[in-house]
Motif scaffolding. Structure first.
Motif, PDB file in Angstrom:
ATOM      1  N   SER A   1       4.129   7.718   6.066  1.00  0.00           N
ATOM      2  CA  SER A   1       3.679   6.990   7.259  1.00  0.00           C
ATOM      3  C   SER A   1       2.545   7.716   7.977  1.00  0.00           C
ATOM      4  CB  SER A   1       4.856   6.797   8.217  1.00  0.00           C
ATOM      5  OG  SER A   1       5.446   8.038   8.517  1.00  0.00           O
ATOM      6  N   LEU A   2       2.427   9.035   7.736  1.00  0.00           N
ATOM      7  CA  LEU A   2       1.361   9.779   8.413  1.00  0.00           C
ATOM      8  C   LEU A   2      -0.023   9.385   7.892  1.00  0.00           C
ATOM      9  CD1 LEU A   2       2.844  13.372   8.778  1.00  0.00           C
ATOM     10  CD2 LEU A   2       2.909  11.444  10.359  1.00  0.00           C
ATOM     11  N   ALA A   3      -0.059   8.733   6.730  1.00  0.00           N
ATOM     12  CA  ALA A   3      -1.350   8.294   6.178  1.00  0.00           C
ATOM     13  C   ALA A   3      -2.069   7.372   7.169  1.00  0.00           C
ATOM     14  CB  ALA A   3      -1.138   7.583   4.841  1.00  0.00           C
ATOM     15  N   TYR A   4      -1.285   6.732   8.026  1.00  0.00           N
ATOM     16  CA  TYR A   4      -1.866   5.878   9.065  1.00  0.00           C
ATOM     17  C   TYR A   4      -2.905   6.633   9.887  1.00  0.00           C
ATOM     18  CZ  TYR A   4      -1.853   4.898  14.069  1.00  0.00           C
ATOM     19  OH  TYR A   4      -2.220   4.755  15.374  1.00  0.00           O
ATOM     20  N   ILE A   5      -2.625   7.903  10.118  1.00  0.00           N
ATOM     21  CA  ILE A   5      -3.463   8.680  11.029  1.00  0.00           C
ATOM     22  C   ILE A   5      -4.905   8.817  10.529  1.00  0.00           C
ATOM     23  CG2 ILE A   5      -3.753  11.024  11.974  1.00  0.00           C
ATOM     24  CD1 ILE A   5      -0.623  10.967  12.265  1.00  0.00           C
ATOM     25  N   VAL A   6      -5.093   8.844   9.207  1.00  0.00           N
ATOM     26  CA  VAL A   6      -6.467   8.902   8.715  1.00  0.00           C
ATOM     27  C   VAL A   6      -6.986   7.518   8.330  1.00  0.00           C
ATOM     28  CG1 VAL A   6      -6.395  11.304   7.966  1.00  0.00           C
ATOM     29  CG2 VAL A   6      -5.687   9.504   6.382  1.00  0.00           C
ATOM     30  N   GLY A   7      -6.213   6.471   8.634  1.00  0.00           N
ATOM     31  CA  GLY A   7      -6.735   5.120   8.464  1.00  0.00           C
ATOM     32  C   GLY A   7      -6.354   4.406   7.183  1.00  0.00           C
ATOM     33  N   VAL A   8      -5.263   4.836   6.546  1.00  0.00           N
ATOM     34  CA  VAL A   8      -4.767   4.073   5.393  1.00  0.00           C
ATOM     35  C   VAL A   8      -3.967   2.889   5.913  1.00  0.00           C
ATOM     36  CG1 VAL A   8      -3.336   4.162   3.323  1.00  0.00           C
ATOM     37  CG2 VAL A   8      -4.648   6.171   4.008  1.00  0.00           C
TER      38      VAL A   8
ATOM     39  N   ILE B   1       0.839  -1.206   0.000  1.00  0.00           N
ATOM     40  CA  ILE B   1       0.000   0.000   0.000  1.00  0.00           C
ATOM     41  C   ILE B   1       0.873   1.255   0.000  1.00  0.00           C
ATOM     42  CG2 ILE B   1      -1.756   1.299   1.264  1.00  0.00           C
ATOM     43  CD1 ILE B   1      -3.000  -1.152   0.347  1.00  0.00           C
ATOM     44  N   THR B   2       1.908   1.244   0.832  1.00  0.00           N
ATOM     45  CA  THR B   2       2.813   2.403   0.875  1.00  0.00           C
ATOM     46  C   THR B   2       3.433   2.645  -0.499  1.00  0.00           C
ATOM     47  OG1 THR B   2       3.342   2.164   3.209  1.00  0.00           O
ATOM     48  CG2 THR B   2       4.966   3.292   1.854  1.00  0.00           C
ATOM     49  N   LEU B   3       3.908   1.544  -1.114  1.00  0.00           N
ATOM     50  CA  LEU B   3       4.530   1.700  -2.432  1.00  0.00           C
ATOM     51  C   LEU B   3       3.528   2.228  -3.453  1.00  0.00           C
ATOM     52  CD1 LEU B   3       6.837  -1.454  -2.625  1.00  0.00           C
ATOM     53  CD2 LEU B   3       7.500   0.949  -2.333  1.00  0.00           C
ATOM     54  N   GLN B   4       2.302   1.730  -3.338  1.00  0.00           N
ATOM     55  CA  GLN B   4       1.267   2.192  -4.257  1.00  0.00           C
ATOM     56  C   GLN B   4       0.998   3.684  -4.046  1.00  0.00           C
ATOM     57  OE1 GLN B   4      -2.713   1.287  -3.428  1.00  0.00           O
ATOM     58  NE2 GLN B   4      -3.242   0.698  -5.529  1.00  0.00           N
ATOM     59  N   LEU B   5       0.917   4.069  -2.768  1.00  0.00           N
ATOM     60  CA  LEU B   5       0.691   5.475  -2.440  1.00  0.00           C
ATOM     61  C   LEU B   5       1.815   6.339  -3.020  1.00  0.00           C
ATOM     62  CD1 LEU B   5      -1.142   7.394  -0.743  1.00  0.00           C
ATOM     63  CD2 LEU B   5       0.407   7.010   1.177  1.00  0.00           C
ATOM     64  N   LEU B   6       3.043   5.835  -2.914  1.00  0.00           N
ATOM     65  CA  LEU B   6       4.185   6.607  -3.397  1.00  0.00           C
ATOM     66  C   LEU B   6       4.215   6.681  -4.927  1.00  0.00           C
ATOM     67  CD1 LEU B   6       6.904   5.370  -0.900  1.00  0.00           C
ATOM     68  CD2 LEU B   6       5.932   7.660  -1.044  1.00  0.00           C
ATOM     69  N   THR B   7       3.802   5.589  -5.586  1.00  0.00           N
ATOM     70  CA  THR B   7       3.806   5.629  -7.058  1.00  0.00           C
ATOM     71  C   THR B   7       2.810   6.658  -7.570  1.00  0.00           C
ATOM     72  OG1 THR B   7       3.131   3.355  -6.671  1.00  0.00           O
ATOM     73  CG2 THR B   7       4.486   3.751  -8.588  1.00  0.00           C
ATOM     74  N   VAL B   8       1.776   6.913  -6.795  1.00  0.00           N
ATOM     75  CA  VAL B   8       0.839   7.953  -7.206  1.00  0.00           C
ATOM     76  C   VAL B   8       1.377   9.335  -6.836  1.00  0.00           C
ATOM     77  CG1 VAL B   8      -1.454   8.930  -6.808  1.00  0.00           C
ATOM     78  CG2 VAL B   8      -1.175   6.460  -7.059  1.00  0.00           C
ATOM     79  N   THR B   9       1.845   9.461  -5.593  1.00  0.00           N
ATOM     80  CA  THR B   9       2.159  10.804  -5.096  1.00  0.00           C
ATOM     81  C   THR B   9       3.470  11.359  -5.632  1.00  0.00           C
ATOM     82  OG1 THR B   9       3.055   9.779  -3.102  1.00  0.00           O
ATOM     83  CG2 THR B   9       0.821  10.631  -2.985  1.00  0.00           C
ATOM     84  N   ILE B  10       4.485  10.528  -5.804  1.00  0.00           N
ATOM     85  CA  ILE B  10       5.782  11.069  -6.229  1.00  0.00           C
ATOM     86  C   ILE B  10       5.696  11.729  -7.606  1.00  0.00           C
ATOM     87  CG2 ILE B  10       8.165  10.495  -6.874  1.00  0.00           C
ATOM     88  CD1 ILE B  10       8.199   8.547  -4.510  1.00  0.00           C
TER      89      ILE B  10
ATOM     90  N   THR C   1       9.867  -2.468  11.263  1.00  0.00           N
ATOM     91  CA  THR C   1       9.246  -1.391  10.489  1.00  0.00           C
ATOM     92  C   THR C   1      10.288  -0.338  10.092  1.00  0.00           C
ATOM     93  OG1 THR C   1       7.271  -1.730  11.801  1.00  0.00           O
ATOM     94  CG2 THR C   1       7.351   0.260  10.471  1.00  0.00           C
ATOM     95  N   ALA C   2      11.118   0.031  11.078  1.00  0.00           N
ATOM     96  CA  ALA C   2      12.164   1.015  10.787  1.00  0.00           C
ATOM     97  C   ALA C   2      13.078   0.506   9.681  1.00  0.00           C
ATOM     98  CB  ALA C   2      12.972   1.314  12.047  1.00  0.00           C
ATOM     99  N   LEU C   3      13.399  -0.800   9.757  1.00  0.00           N
ATOM    100  CA  LEU C   3      14.303  -1.365   8.745  1.00  0.00           C
ATOM    101  C   LEU C   3      13.696  -1.288   7.343  1.00  0.00           C
ATOM    102  CD1 LEU C   3      15.890  -4.443  10.549  1.00  0.00           C
ATOM    103  CD2 LEU C   3      16.981  -2.299   9.836  1.00  0.00           C
ATOM    104  N   ILE C   4      12.393  -1.509   7.259  1.00  0.00           N
ATOM    105  CA  ILE C   4      11.755  -1.435   5.946  1.00  0.00           C
ATOM    106  C   ILE C   4      11.865  -0.023   5.374  1.00  0.00           C
ATOM    107  CG2 ILE C   4       9.554  -1.567   4.728  1.00  0.00           C
ATOM    108  CD1 ILE C   4       8.835  -3.890   6.511  1.00  0.00           C
ATOM    109  N   TYR C   5      11.602   0.972   6.231  1.00  0.00           N
ATOM    110  CA  TYR C   5      11.748   2.353   5.760  1.00  0.00           C
ATOM    111  C   TYR C   5      13.189   2.643   5.377  1.00  0.00           C
ATOM    112  CZ  TYR C   5       7.009   3.781   6.856  1.00  0.00           C
ATOM    113  OH  TYR C   5       5.654   3.916   6.854  1.00  0.00           O
ATOM    114  N   LEU C   6      14.128   2.144   6.200  1.00  0.00           N
ATOM    115  CA  LEU C   6      15.543   2.354   5.871  1.00  0.00           C
ATOM    116  C   LEU C   6      15.864   1.766   4.501  1.00  0.00           C
ATOM    117  CD1 LEU C   6      17.620   1.735   9.112  1.00  0.00           C
ATOM    118  CD2 LEU C   6      17.658   3.742   7.632  1.00  0.00           C
TER     119      LEU C   6
END
Lengths: 222, 221, 253
Positions: free
Chosen positions: B157-164, B17-26, B188-193
């Motif tokens: 990661s802030l997308a979590y706050i609205v429930g993504v 989901i994060t990758l998908q979000l980034l492919t749209v937003t970047i 989780t930190a390692l994945i972001y790294l």
């Protein structure tokens, strides 16, 4: 109309959050400054295993989200170290550790830009390494870095909003409570946003003043 | 299911989901950032004022504020966005404001002679901007834009706050069941790294590919 | 002198703030004619050239390219600029394009020619200024100053302009590199390219120009046959100007 009245009751409540936000920022910026100066010196002058350790630190804190760092420290690292932390303490510490990573890179760049020639000149008049660093290189590096530190202030100010996730009573948390209490979200969050803009404005103006005061006549830095 | 089974399966879903979000937003934020940057230099009085106002507001607001306004605030006036689109829009808006700053500065850094030479050949303003100025300016802006892309990975990661249901939200949900914060947040930190490290490696590669002899000295001067 | 008038400048005025840079400049150039403008720095020569290409808008006065009035605000200035070749003091090659692409871009993006046709024209233009094949794919930063300026000349030439304007084409070059650029300009002029050249090279100007115009303080104070203007000027200012630059020239060689 009623909405406006009930919202206006919350105005001082939200504004009070500025103090908490500023507390987070000043704490974080201060801790970050100390770490940043120390680590940048190690990165320029330190032994290579130490340098590698610092690089690892910088890599970690710049490569992971603040929100993950907050949870990691609050729920794992502090308890493992036997520290009973509060949300406020965790927030300030993590903001500081994180800002330290960024500030160390700022100072490293600033030192690098003047180091060689100034160091040589200092040694030529017979200073030892430590005197040269502390009384010649660092004071100049700090001046050069100041505009970027001002920028770091506005970044950390906006980052501090994320500390609402731990329930620190700063601007965002209060905007959220106001939204819940009044049933209106748009206005409280807009107000919080405008306060952030105001705090950024005031802060950077103060840094500008500081910069003017610290400026050495005739220098062209920044 | 064991802890690790559940954790890793949820985490890999979240990563997607994060990758998908980034492919749209970047890409969208970069494109919008370029357009706003252009507007801030060439937009005329009205265009410039509007673009500058946009940047002043959305660079001044923390992303979190923009996000809350997108999801909760707009609902007050009848605009209901899904969590995913509220997050995507907030990230695109916020990031494009920052991107435009790099784009604007880089356009202004291109020397006047380039524009004069383009005009002297009879180029129209738009030809000059898209074929002469931007190809140079974007090379100058690339390191800044790259940095901003790294930030987007982190702040997604802030997308979590609205429930993504992205990575961090997967971490929270697993932790709330198993309460193993050390394992959960460290992994989780390692994945972001991993994501930020790969992204900055890729961006370095791209900078290298787009490198033109003589350009680096111009950038410094 | 024969042929029809290519460029006509009439009573040009330009001011920057309270500094008047051009104070009523008028002249004409006929087809295949070469004119040189000389004079001390800061007397409006560059501004004059930029006004002619409308890169700087004159405050008053009129300019015609053949029958087209460039100072008419209703014309498409891009169309007009296509027909005027401009060579800048600082070359102003497009940094992100190779030598040949620098020459091609005006053809493909302004004249809308297909790529292969543009390439053929560009190759011919580059050979004309003696830029050999092995330099075609080099970026500007990889070329010497003299090579850069010759590519810049080719870029202007490829557009098949009616006139070439040279703005101190060699003053940003090391002395040993000026020769190759002046040689190219001379060859083009001999081929019949109408040219207006701002230069400090006295020998060069006297050799190729049909007329030298001396500009001082925003005005053309003297004009005429090169040898006469240089060696036997009517005005005291002109004489002083030449004695000064000839002396400097002697010292530096």
């Amino acid at each position: 109309m009623n909405l406006m009245i009930s919202l206006s009751k919350y105005l001082p409540y939200i504004f009070e959050g500025s103090l908490w936000s500023l507390g987070l920022v000043l704490g974080g910026l201060g801790i970050g400054f100390v770490i940043g100066v120390m680590f940048s010196l190690i990165q320029v002058y330190g032994s290579s295993p130490l340098r590698r350790l610092i690089s690892l630190y910088v890599w970690f804190f710049r490569g992971t989200p603040l929100i993950v760092q907050l949870f990691l420290f609050h729920w794992s690292i502090f308890p493992a170290l036997g520290i009973k932390s509060t949300p406020l303490i965790t927030s300030i510490t993590v903001l500081g550790l994180r800002s330290g990573a960024y500030q160390s890179q700022i100072f490293r760049g600033a030192i690098g830009s003047i180091e060689e020639k100034q160091m040589l000149a200092a040694k030529a008049i017979g200073m030892n390494d430590w005197d040269a660093i502390s009384s010649i290189v660092l004071p100049q590096a700090l001046r050069i870095a100041l505009p970027q530190i001002s920028n770091e202030y506005s970044i950390i100010l906006k980052d501090s909003a994320i500390c609402f996730i731990l329930g620190v009573m700063e601007l965002m948390t209060r905007a959220k409570y106001t939204a819940i209490a009044t049933g209106i979200a748009l206005i409280p969050y807009l107000m919080a946003g405008l306060i952030y803009i105001g705090l950024t404005y005031i802060g950077t103006k103060l840094f500008d003043l500081l910069y003017l005061k610290m400026r050495i006549p005739g220098s062209v830095e920044g | 299911m064991s802890f690790w089974e559940e954790f890793l399966s949820k985490l890999s879903f979240g990563t997607l989901i994060t990758l998908q979000l980034l492919t749209v937003t970047i890409p969208l934020s970069v494109i919008l950032g370029i357009l706003i940057g252009i507007l801030r230099v060439y937009g005329g009085r009205i265009g410039k004022t509007l673009a500058n106002l946009y940047v002043y507001i959305f660079r001044g607001f923390p992303l979190l504020v923009t996000l809350m306004i997108m999801f909760f605030g707009l609902a007050d006036i009848g605009i209901r966005l899904t969590p995913y689109w509220a997050a995507a829009l907030a990230i695109i808006i916020c990031s494009s404001a920052y991107q435009s700053e790099y784009v604007k500065m880089s356009i202004l850094s291109i020397d006047e002679g380039q524009s004069l030479a383009a005009k002297s050949l009879g180029m129209k303003r738009s030809t000059e901007i898209f074929y002469i100025i931007l190809p140079q300016a974007l090379r100058v802006a690339l390191p800044g834009i790259g940095n901003e892309i790294i930030y987007m990975i982190l702040y997604s990661s802030l997308a979590y706050i609205v429930g993504v249901n992205e990575i961090f939200s997967a971490a929270i949900s697993v932790n709330s069941i198993w309460f193993k914060p050390t394992e959960v947040f460290l992994v989780t930190a390692l994945i972001y790294l991993a994501m930020t490290t790969m992204a900055s490696y890729g961006l370095k590669k791209l900078e290298h590919r787009l490198w033109i002899p003589g350009f680096e000295t111009r950038r410094k001067s | 002198m024969s042929g029809e008038t290519v460029l006509r400048v009439k009573d040009l005025y330009k001011r920057y703030g309270d500094r008047i840079v051009l104070k009523g400049v008028s002249f004409e150039i006929r087809k295949a004619e070469v004119k040189a403008i000389m004079g001390p720095s800061g007397t409006g020569k560059t501004t004059l050239l930029k006004c002619i290409d409308m890169l700087v808008k004159p405050d008053s006065g009129r300019i015609w390219l053949e029958d087209l009035e460039l100072t008419d605000p209703r014309i498409d200035i891009g169309e007009a600029r296509k027909k005027i070749g401009f060579v800048f003091q600082e070359f102003n090659l497009f940094h992100h394009l190779t030598a040949i692409k620098n020459v091609m871009i005006g053809l493909t993006k302004v004249k809308k020619l297909p790529k292969d046709e543009a390439r053929t024209i560009a190759e011919r233009a580059l050979l004309k200024v003696h830029i050999e094949r092995e330099l075609w794919d080099k970026y500007p930063a990889q070329l010497s100053g003299g090579q850069k300026q010759r590519v810049a000349i080719a870029r202007a030439l490829a557009m098949e302009p009616m006139i070439m304007l040279y703005d101190e084409p060699t003053s940003a070059l090391d002395p040993q590199l000026t020769g190759e650029v002046l040689e190219v300009i001379k060859e083009l002029a001999e081929d019949g390219m109408t040219s207006l050249i701002v230069t400090h090279e006295v020998g060069f100007a006297s050799e190729i120009a049909d007329e030298i115009m001396i500009m001082m303080d925003g005005k053309i104070i003297e004009r005429g046959d090169p040898r006469k203007v240089i060696h036997n000027p009517r005005r005291e200012e002109t004489r002083r100007f030449f004695s000064k630059i000839l002396k400097i020239g002697d010292e530096s060689r």
